[in-house]
Design a protein around this motif. Structure first.
Motif, PDB file in Angstrom:
ATOM      1  N   ASP A 160      24.003   1.474   3.935  1.00 46.97           N
ATOM      2  CA  ASP A 160      23.812   1.712   2.631  1.00 46.97           C
ATOM      3  C   ASP A 160      22.540   2.559   2.547  1.00 46.97           C
ATOM      4  OD1 ASP A 160      22.674   1.122  -0.434  1.00 46.97           O
ATOM      5  OD2 ASP A 160      24.889   0.965  -0.341  1.00 46.97           O
ATOM      6  N   SER A 161      22.734   3.669   1.604  1.00 49.00           N
ATOM      7  CA  SER A 161      21.455   4.463   1.586  1.00 49.00           C
ATOM      8  C   SER A 161      20.178   3.959   0.785  1.00 49.00           C
ATOM      9  CB  SER A 161      21.941   5.688   0.967  1.00 49.00           C
ATOM     10  OG  SER A 161      23.090   6.444   1.314  1.00 49.00           O
ATOM     11  N   ASP A 162      20.435   2.682  -0.109  1.00 49.51           N
ATOM     12  CA  ASP A 162      19.451   2.246  -0.990  1.00 49.51           C
ATOM     13  C   ASP A 162      18.894   1.227  -0.009  1.00 49.51           C
ATOM     14  OD1 ASP A 162      19.426   4.116  -3.020  1.00 49.51           O
ATOM     15  OD2 ASP A 162      21.290   3.154  -3.654  1.00 49.51           O
ATOM     16  N   GLU A 163      19.377   0.624   1.177  1.00 49.62           N
ATOM     17  CA  GLU A 163      18.619  -0.154   1.881  1.00 49.62           C
ATOM     18  C   GLU A 163      17.081  -0.033   2.119  1.00 49.62           C
ATOM     19  OE1 GLU A 163      19.183  -3.275   5.884  1.00 49.62           O
ATOM     20  OE2 GLU A 163      20.645  -1.385   5.484  1.00 49.62           O
ATOM     21  N   LYS A 164      16.129  -1.029   1.778  1.00 47.62           N
ATOM     22  CA  LYS A 164      14.813  -0.948   1.909  1.00 47.62           C
ATOM     23  C   LYS A 164      14.036  -1.721   3.031  1.00 47.62           C
ATOM     24  CE  LYS A 164      14.158   1.125  -2.683  1.00 47.62           C
ATOM     25  NZ  LYS A 164      15.765   1.278  -3.053  1.00 47.62           N
ATOM     26  N   VAL A 165      12.965  -1.409   3.340  1.00 42.34           N
ATOM     27  CA  VAL A 165      12.060  -2.181   4.242  1.00 42.34           C
ATOM     28  C   VAL A 165      11.405  -3.297   3.451  1.00 42.34           C
ATOM     29  CG1 VAL A 165      10.400  -2.556   6.120  1.00 42.34           C
ATOM     30  CG2 VAL A 165      12.080  -0.395   6.049  1.00 42.34           C
ATOM     31  N   TRP A 166      11.626  -4.631   3.417  1.00 42.41           N
ATOM     32  CA  TRP A 166      10.729  -5.407   2.754  1.00 42.41           C
ATOM     33  C   TRP A 166      10.010  -6.285   3.723  1.00 42.41           C
ATOM     34  CZ3 TRP A 166      10.271  -3.474  -2.005  1.00 42.41           C
ATOM     35  CH2 TRP A 166      11.436  -2.991  -2.587  1.00 42.41           C
ATOM     36  N   PRO A 167       8.841  -6.987   3.312  1.00 38.15           N
ATOM     37  CA  PRO A 167       8.083  -6.491   2.319  1.00 38.15           C
ATOM     38  C   PRO A 167       7.264  -5.038   2.352  1.00 38.15           C
ATOM     39  CG  PRO A 167       7.145  -8.661   3.060  1.00 38.15           C
ATOM     40  CD  PRO A 167       7.992  -7.977   4.200  1.00 38.15           C
ATOM     41  N   MET A 168       6.586  -4.622   1.306  1.00 36.14           N
ATOM     42  CA  MET A 168       5.837  -3.510   1.252  1.00 36.14           C
ATOM     43  C   MET A 168       4.503  -3.734   0.344  1.00 36.14           C
ATOM     44  SD  MET A 168       7.440   0.055   0.097  1.00 36.14           S
ATOM     45  CE  MET A 168       6.175   1.684   0.495  1.00 36.14           C
ATOM     46  N   VAL A 169       3.605  -2.656   0.733  1.00 38.51           N
ATOM     47  CA  VAL A 169       2.380  -2.666   0.245  1.00 38.51           C
ATOM     48  C   VAL A 169       2.331  -1.259  -0.238  1.00 38.51           C
ATOM     49  CG1 VAL A 169      -0.089  -2.779   0.425  1.00 38.51           C
ATOM     50  CG2 VAL A 169       1.160  -4.258   1.716  1.00 38.51           C
ATOM     51  N   ALA A 170       2.018  -1.270  -1.599  1.00 44.55           N
ATOM     52  CA  ALA A 170       1.802   0.155  -2.210  1.00 44.55           C
ATOM     53  C   ALA A 170       0.746   0.792  -1.724  1.00 44.55           C
ATOM     54  CB  ALA A 170       1.877   0.041  -3.852  1.00 44.55           C
ATOM     55  N   PRO A 171       0.901   2.145  -1.710  1.00 42.17           N
ATOM     56  CA  PRO A 171      -0.282   2.910  -1.233  1.00 42.17           C
ATOM     57  C   PRO A 171      -1.620   2.561  -2.157  1.00 42.17           C
ATOM     58  CG  PRO A 171       1.733   4.362  -1.339  1.00 42.17           C
ATOM     59  CD  PRO A 171       2.015   3.157  -1.959  1.00 42.17           C
ATOM     60  N   GLY A 172      -2.674   2.470  -1.513  1.00 35.96           N
ATOM     61  CA  GLY A 172      -3.895   2.242  -2.036  1.00 35.96           C
ATOM     62  C   GLY A 172      -3.973   1.071  -2.549  1.00 35.96           C
ATOM     63  N   GLU A 173      -3.216  -0.018  -2.278  1.00 39.57           N
ATOM     64  CA  GLU A 173      -3.243  -1.445  -2.739  1.00 39.57           C
ATOM     65  C   GLU A 173      -4.003  -2.273  -1.455  1.00 39.57           C
ATOM     66  OE1 GLU A 173      -3.371  -2.781  -5.275  1.00 39.57           O
ATOM     67  OE2 GLU A 173      -2.082  -1.657  -6.748  1.00 39.57           O
ATOM     68  N   ALA A 174      -4.347  -3.264  -1.941  1.00 41.41           N
ATOM     69  CA  ALA A 174      -4.806  -4.324  -0.483  1.00 41.41           C
ATOM     70  C   ALA A 174      -3.463  -5.081  -0.216  1.00 41.41           C
ATOM     71  CB  ALA A 174      -5.444  -5.311  -1.309  1.00 41.41           C
ATOM     72  N   ILE A 175      -3.459  -5.503   1.061  1.00 38.92           N
ATOM     73  CA  ILE A 175      -2.344  -5.942   1.695  1.00 38.92           C
ATOM     74  C   ILE A 175      -2.077  -7.280   1.044  1.00 38.92           C
ATOM     75  CG2 ILE A 175      -2.764  -4.812   3.791  1.00 38.92           C
ATOM     76  CD1 ILE A 175      -3.878  -7.425   4.993  1.00 38.92           C
ATOM     77  N   SER A 176      -2.890  -7.854   0.316  1.00 38.40           N
ATOM     78  CA  SER A 176      -2.558  -9.408  -0.276  1.00 38.40           C
ATOM     79  C   SER A 176      -1.708  -9.108  -1.692  1.00 38.40           C
ATOM     80  CB  SER A 176      -4.061  -9.879  -0.822  1.00 38.40           C
ATOM     81  OG  SER A 176      -4.601  -9.076  -1.766  1.00 38.40           O
ATOM     82  N   LYS A 177      -1.432  -7.698  -2.032  1.00 40.97           N
ATOM     83  CA  LYS A 177      -0.639  -7.442  -2.985  1.00 40.97           C
ATOM     84  C   LYS A 177       0.819  -7.062  -2.503  1.00 40.97           C
ATOM     85  CE  LYS A 177      -3.736  -7.686  -6.222  1.00 40.97           C
ATOM     86  NZ  LYS A 177      -3.816  -8.849  -7.137  1.00 40.97           N
ATOM     87  N   ALA A 178       1.443  -7.450  -1.240  1.00 44.23           N
ATOM     88  CA  ALA A 178       2.574  -7.160  -0.793  1.00 44.23           C
ATOM     89  C   ALA A 178       3.688  -7.644  -1.646  1.00 44.23           C
ATOM     90  CB  ALA A 178       2.624  -7.916   0.660  1.00 44.23           C
ATOM     91  N   PHE A 179       4.705  -7.013  -2.004  1.00 43.10           N
ATOM     92  CA  PHE A 179       5.753  -7.266  -2.875  1.00 43.10           C
ATOM     93  C   PHE A 179       6.942  -6.930  -1.965  1.00 43.10           C
ATOM     94  CE2 PHE A 179       5.405  -2.858  -3.470  1.00 43.10           C
ATOM     95  CZ  PHE A 179       6.486  -2.347  -3.499  1.00 43.10           C
ATOM     96  N   ASP A 180       8.062  -7.751  -2.382  1.00 42.97           N
ATOM     97  CA  ASP A 180       9.567  -7.730  -1.860  1.00 42.97           C
ATOM     98  C   ASP A 180      10.666  -7.439  -2.911  1.00 42.97           C
ATOM     99  OD1 ASP A 180       9.829 -10.133  -2.998  1.00 42.97           O
ATOM    100  OD2 ASP A 180       9.628 -11.283  -1.217  1.00 42.97           O
TER     101      ASP A 180
END
Length: 561
Positions: free
Chosen positions: A531-551
């Motif tokens: 599927d084209s919308d499949e994503k890699v999880w978890p992810m940390v947004a650019p500029g965020e701390a790694i403790s802010k990982a989201f899925d």
């Protein structure tokens, strides 16, 4: 005895134990290829479809074996086509020697046909490079290049040889090559300080990078981890240095690391960094990285100390030597309570995917099952790379070959040819996205020409998956130039180039296709429709701390930071 420069090149390669070279001939390097023809039973030459494929193949050969990989190219565009592969090796500290030939010495600097200053071009992306204008200096230069490529922190070296130097004659005498040994010297004060920090820690975490692989320190690392009694995470380049099946292992750290590793490193009081350079993809916001911890770094390169992250203390030296010295003096420690907390994180935050559909993670797990975790896994760059790192359990070093620092799309197929050539007894699988596969898919013809049985798995989502993922999450779903939904048929392409081609649209179809690929005696391409919308999880947004990982669950619940 008197030999031409071209003959000296071949004899020096034989001195170094080189059994395989990858390359593409041309006018300036013809003398070397003519000499190579006389020694084809001693040095195998793999003619790639493109010089970039040759440089990636040399890189894959080096990563799979720990030996120096060698590639050859002619002047001008032949030499410049090596640049991406040389830069890839440089960023990941991989020892390769690239030999190019140039126009004759009298023609240098005159804009002659196919002349380029390749030594000037590659100066920032090589450990060292040479242009040899005197045949008398050629043999010693080649020997020196191999030593430089292997010694200390490994890396690529380029030797540029004008054509007339390859035809001129000089006296050649064979020399025995002594092994390049790691430096045993360590600063005793630094070692004692490190021991003190380790003994004082209540919540230690060990972060393993590519240096542990390059220094062949897996056994020493395992003993060290067990003595410290600490959880372990790794970088992309550190995969396999510590077994991914061990209970103390918590997965990759960073932008697409596990929540367990990201949370654990954010909460530890001592982060022990073993041969890693604090890439931005690992640290996230560097100012918030492991902000509650003291940081103890082990690295062979003093330039890595305090470069990206300020550390508390460091020990400079070969990783294997450092760990051996610490293991000799370190008593058994106990951090049961801390490890229990991390184990609870592992249970609470497992990696998950949708099992009913053919997905990237599902394909990787199927590859792991059918290869029993004993294959050489090569990847391209992007979602395919992250899924391979997350879902294949690497238990030995030099079993994941991937472009970490440069992130080179098109790396994997050439590297898989190099790896399979170096380790013919191993199953070699290149995991790619369709965007990456398009970059250098002409190397399927190389694998078919030599009947090199690499398995090419294409996770085909008809988009540039990782870029689209960013567009989806951070660019308002504006899919600018990332859609690849055209009429290219990878199965027909594979067959046209002499390989077997199969297509899979379900987990069952992939299971059957991969099982057939394992028994094939030539290259196989498996086109996996995902599927084209499949994503890699978890992810940390650019500029965020790694403790802010989201899925995905966090995103659906509106918890994305």
């Amino acid at each position: 005895m008197q030999l031409t420069g071209a003959e000296i090149v071949i004899e020096c390669l034989k001195e170094q134990g080189v059994d395989t070279v990858f390359g593409y001939p041309g006018g300036a390097i013809l003398n070397v290829y003519d000499a190579l023809y006389q020694h084809q039973n001693e040095i195998r030459h793999i003619l790639t479809s493109h010089e970039q494929g040759a440089s990636h193949a040399a890189d894959g050969y080096a990563r799979a074996t720990g030996k120096v990989g060698v590639c050859l190219a002619t002047s001008g565009p032949g030499a410049t086509n090596l640049v991406t592969g040389i830069a890839t090796a440089y960023m990941d500290s991989i020892p390769i020697v690239a030999i190019t030939c140039n126009v004759g010495v009298p023609l240098l600097g005159k804009d002659s046909f196919q002349e380029i200053d390749i030594s000037g071009i590659t100066m920032p992306i090589t450990k060292h490079n040479f242009i040899v204008k005197d045949v008398e200096q050629l043999a010693d230069t080649i020997r020196k290049a191999f030593v430089i490529a292997k010694k200390g922190r490994p890396g690529p070296v380029l030797i540029d040889i004008p054509k007339d130097v390859t035809s001129n004659q000089a006296e050649y005498e064979k020399k025995e090559i002594s092994a390049v040994c790691p430096l045993e010297d360590l600063c005793e004060e630094d070692v004692e300080t490190a021991l003190g920090l380790i003994r004082e820690a209540k919540r230690p975490y060990i972060f393993v990078g590519g240096g542990a692989v390059l220094s062949n320190a897996s056994e020493e690392l395992y003993e060290f981890v067990k003595k410290v009694d600490a959880p372990v995470c790794d970088s992309l380049m550190g995969k396999g240095a510590f077994p991914g099946t061990d209970p103390l292992y918590t997965g990759m750290l960073g932008m697409h690391g596990t929540k367990t590793s990201n949370y654990g490193v954010s909460e530890c009081d001592l982060l022990i960094v073993v041969g890693a350079r604090f890439s931005d993809r690992v640290t996230g916001n560097a100012k918030k990285f492991a902000e509650h911890a003291k940081i103890l770094q082990f690295d062979v390169d003093v330039a890595e100390m305090n470069k990206n992250v300020l550390i508390t203390e460091g020990v400079v030296g070969d990783i294997r030597v450092i760990l051996r010295r610490l293991n000799e003096r370190l008593e058994q420690l106990d951090h049961t309570e801390w490890i229990q907390k991390i184990s609870e994180y592992k249970e609470k935050y497992p990696l998950t995917y949708h099992p009913d559909l053919l997905t990237g993670p599902g394909a990787v797990e199927e590859i792991y099952r059918q290869t029993h975790g004993d294959a050489l896994i090569v990847t391209e760059v992007g979602q395919n790379q992250m899924w391979a790192a997350q879902y294949y359990k690497f238990t030995k070093p030099r079993t994941l070959l991937t472009s970490g620092g440069l992130g080179t799309m098109g790396y994997g197929l050439g590297a898989s040819i190099g790896a399979k050539t170096a380790r013919p007894e191993k199953t070699v699988v290149n995991i790619a996205g369709d965007g990456c596969f398009r970059m250098n898919m002409n190397e399927i013809a190389t694998a078919a020409r030599y009947q090199i049985p690499v398995i090419q798995v294409v996770l085909n989502n008809h988009v540039l998956g990782m870029v689209r993922q960013w567009q989806d999450l951070f660019y308002g779903k504006r899919y600018s130039a990332t859609v690849l939904n055209d009429s290219v048929d990878f199965v027909k392409l594979a067959e046209a180039m002499g390989a077997a081609g199969m297509r899979a649209t379900t987990p069952e179809e992939f299971r059957e296709a991969f099982a057939k690929a394992l028994t094939a005696d030539g290259p196989v391409v498996i086109d996996c429709q995902i599927d084209s919308d499949e994503k890699v999880w978890p992810m940390v947004a650019p500029g965020e701390a790694i403790s802010k990982a989201f899925d995905e669950e966090d995103l659906e619940a509106g918890k994305k930071q």
